[in-house]
Each structure stands twice: as C-alpha cells, then as structure tokens.
Design an enzyme around this catalytic site. Structure first.
Site, PDB file in Angstrom:
ATOM      1  CE1 TYR A  51      -3.001  -3.004   0.255  1.00 54.79           C
ATOM      2  CE2 TYR A  51      -3.923  -2.066   2.250  1.00 54.79           C
ATOM      3  CZ  TYR A  51      -3.946  -3.023   1.260  1.00 54.79           C
ATOM      4  OH  TYR A  51      -4.913  -3.990   1.271  1.00 54.79           O
ATOM      5  CE  LYS A  64       1.986 -18.387  -0.198  1.00 55.52           C
ATOM      6  NZ  LYS A  64       1.297 -19.665   0.083  1.00 55.52           N
ATOM      7  CG  ASP A  70      -1.687 -20.427   1.416  1.00 54.59           C
ATOM      8  OD1 ASP A  70      -1.068 -20.263   2.488  1.00 54.59           O
ATOM      9  OD2 ASP A  70      -1.225 -21.083   0.474  1.00 54.59           O
ATOM     10  CG  ASP A  84      -7.522  -4.495   3.397  1.00 58.02           C
ATOM     11  OD1 ASP A  84      -8.645  -4.527   3.926  1.00 58.02           O
ATOM     12  OD2 ASP A  84      -7.266  -3.767   2.427  1.00 58.02           O
ATOM     13  CG  ASP A 104     -12.554  -6.503   5.123  1.00 57.37           C
ATOM     14  OD1 ASP A 104     -12.698  -5.890   6.200  1.00 57.37           O
ATOM     15  OD2 ASP A 104     -12.318  -5.941   4.047  1.00 57.37           O
TER      16      ASP A 104
END
Length: 352
Positions: free
Chosen positions: A136, A186, A218, A242, A246
């Site tokens: 970001y 990851k 994942d 993020d 959610d």
C-alpha cells in the site's frame, strides 16, 4: 482527558452521537469531547477532507472517536480531495501503524454467521494488522516492458523496525488475552515475509509466556473458516491483514457489531494514543433515516476508554451493556431486527 469526535459522512454523525451519549452517561470527571468535521462534510465546508483545524483537534486529543467517511457527491473529485483521504491522512500524520480488529460472536447471534453455529460460537479473536507499510505504501506505478506491453507494479517491503514495533503490539495484546499469538505471512515465497518471520521470532524471546506459531496466509484464510476458535491473537502485514480482518467480520455475522482501533507510538498520560472507528462504511443509502446500528461505534468508544484512557472497568461496563441489549433481542436491521439508531442507543444506556 481529551476525546476528539470526528463524525464524518453518511451514518457517521448518527452512530457517533449514540456513542457520545454512552460516554457522557458514564459521568466521568475530566472528560472533554471536541467535535470537528472530516471527510466529505469537511470538503463541502472547507474545501479539504482533512482541514488543518481538524488535524489540530486530533493531535491535541488523547484518543479519536471516528464515524465514517464516504460521500457519493464527492466521487468525481481528484483522488487527493476525496473523503477517504481523510482517514489515510490521519493514519499518516499521526503515525497510526497498528490496527486492532476484535471479532467475537455475541451469545444468541451464532445463526447470523455464514458458518455453522457451533463453529461461529467459538470465535473470540483479535487481528493485529500493520497499517503503514507493505504494497500500500511501497513504490508503485506503470511501465512498459521490452515487448511494448503495459505493466503495473507495486513493491512489497518492510523494514526490520516496522516489523519489530507491530510485533511488540501483538505480543502485548496476547499477554492480556490467552497468551497465544499466530503470526501470518507467506515466508515460503516472499522475502518480505521471511524477514517478517525472522523478526517476530526475535521479539518472541522477550515474551516467553506467549505461545507463538506461524501460519501461511492461505492456510490462515482456510482455518478462519474451518476452525476459527483456534485463534486468540493474529498478527500480520497490511495486505494480508486487510483481507483476513474482513473475512473474520463475515465469520462473525454482522459488520454492525465490529469495532476497531488504530494505535500509534505516542503514549499519553493515560495510555496509547489511537483512533477508534466502526468497520462499516458511511452507508449513504440509509443516512439520516435513523436506521443504522450504532453498536460498533459504541464498542469502538469502549476500546478508546480501555487503550487510550486506561479506563478498563468502564470499557467493560459498555461492552456488557451492549451484550445485554443484544441478549434482550434489541437488534437493528443488520441483524434482522427493527430497532432504530436511537432505540438501540437507549437500550444500551438503560443497561449501563
């Protein structure tokens, strides 16, 4: 104790009003609340979503109660003038780098989750998301390849100090809960994640009481659906956080019940400076109709009292009052009920 109240757009003013009523009902000595415009409302009044005076009010406070930003009337503006730039600007100017997103299912609301009730009922976790780094904020842009194709790029990066400071926040949070921390990365394919994992392991030596585990993102997404009750505190980077936060909100069942905190490094006389907001948006389609559920904002106010003002017992009272109202069947439209904004606020106040 100074609280900046930034209602914002859409349903923001309605839900923050109910949260302010709850704070005022506690009748705490020395609490000063100061309101200032932000978002689309600020742009329409002053030509910018984050006016200098609003930023000054925020800087002078011990904590910020934030409503929501977003106004369809402003969608055609230049990006730097859109309402959403207000929250990004506050995060940057106030160095708010740690987002705390609790997710738990209140008793009796298990059926509202997308998961089986017996699985949803076990959810009680906290996601700690880094806010100031990752793709970001990394270098980004468009370029042309040797073959003449357009190519977009976003660089993911974290410095050692950025990982270290968010890791400390997560470990301290775990110390106050179940003393279990899951670091999500990851590392099997990303060098950024390998550094993340290495630094988290180093910081863990300072918190021997906390059980640390690592999980690839994942697998973490799968486990949030398969067995979310296994998580206590989860710490991860901006991009993964993020998405996972959610996902966790959908597992709980309603965004109308979920609060959040964005904390910085600055310590006030009473706690850690931060910004507190419900995770729902401005919902312009129902703005001004008295239909919005203010519980997430009320719970955000409880987080403000706990983290920034050191008033844990009063935060506990607010959370218990919200749980009591829900147990009594007081529910907004997001939970299939008919209670309006003020009615929900009254129900919480009566149980306070």
């Amino acid at each position: 104790m100074k609280i900046a109240v930034l209602p914002g757009d859409g349903i923001g003013p309605e839900v923050t009003h109910e949260a302010v009523r709850v704070i005022e009902a506690l009748d705490l000595p020395g609490i000063e609340l100061k309101e200032a415009p932000v978002g689309g409302a600020a742009y329409k009044a002053y030509g910018h979503p984050l006016p200098p005076d609003t930023l000054d009010v925020a800087r002078a406070a011990d904590g910020i109660l934030f409503g929501a930003v977003g106004d369809p009337d402003c969608d055609s503006l230049e990006r730097n003038l859109r309402p959403e730039q207000a929250i990004l600007g506050l995060r940057k100017e106030l160095t708010l780098f740690a987002n705390l997103r609790p997710a738990r299912v209140f008793a009796g609301l298990e059926d509202f989750s997308a998961l089986k009730p017996e699985i949803a009922g076990a959810i009680d976790l906290l996601i700690v998301r880094e806010l100031n780094g990752d793709v970001y904020f990394g270098e980004k842009g468009f370029r042309e390849t040797e073959s003449g194709e357009r190519e977009g790029y976003d660089i993911m990066s974290y410095s050692e100090s950025e990982v270290r400071r968010i890791a400390h926040v997560a470990f301290r949070a775990a110390m106050g809960r179940g003393k279990r921390l899951c670091s999500v990365d990851k590392a099997n394919v990303l060098e950024t994640s390998q550094l993340w994992r290495d630094v988290v392991i180093e910081v863990a030596k300072e918190y021997p009481e906390v059980a640390l585990e690592h999980m690839y993102v994942d697998n973490a997404a799968m486990q949030l659906v398969r067995r979310p009750g296994q998580f206590d505190v989860v710490v991860t980077g901006n991009l993964f956080g993020d998405i996972l936060s959610d996902q966790a909100s959908m597992c709980v069942g309603s965004i109308g019940l979920l609060a959040s905190a964005s904390l910085g490094e600055r310590q006030t006389e009473y706690g850690t400076f931060g910004l507190y907001e419900p995770i729902h948006g401005s919902a312009p389609d129902i703005a001004g109709q008295g239909l919005a559920n203010p519980m997430a904002t009320i719970l955000s106010a409880a987080m403000l009292l706990r983290h920034s003002l050191g008033l844990d017992s009063h935060a506990d009272r607010i959370e218990a009052a919200v749980a009591g109202a829900l147990a009594a069947g007081v529910r907004g439209g997001d939970l299939g009920g008919k209670a309006g904004t003020k009615e929900i606020g009254d129900a919480v106040l009566s149980r306070l």
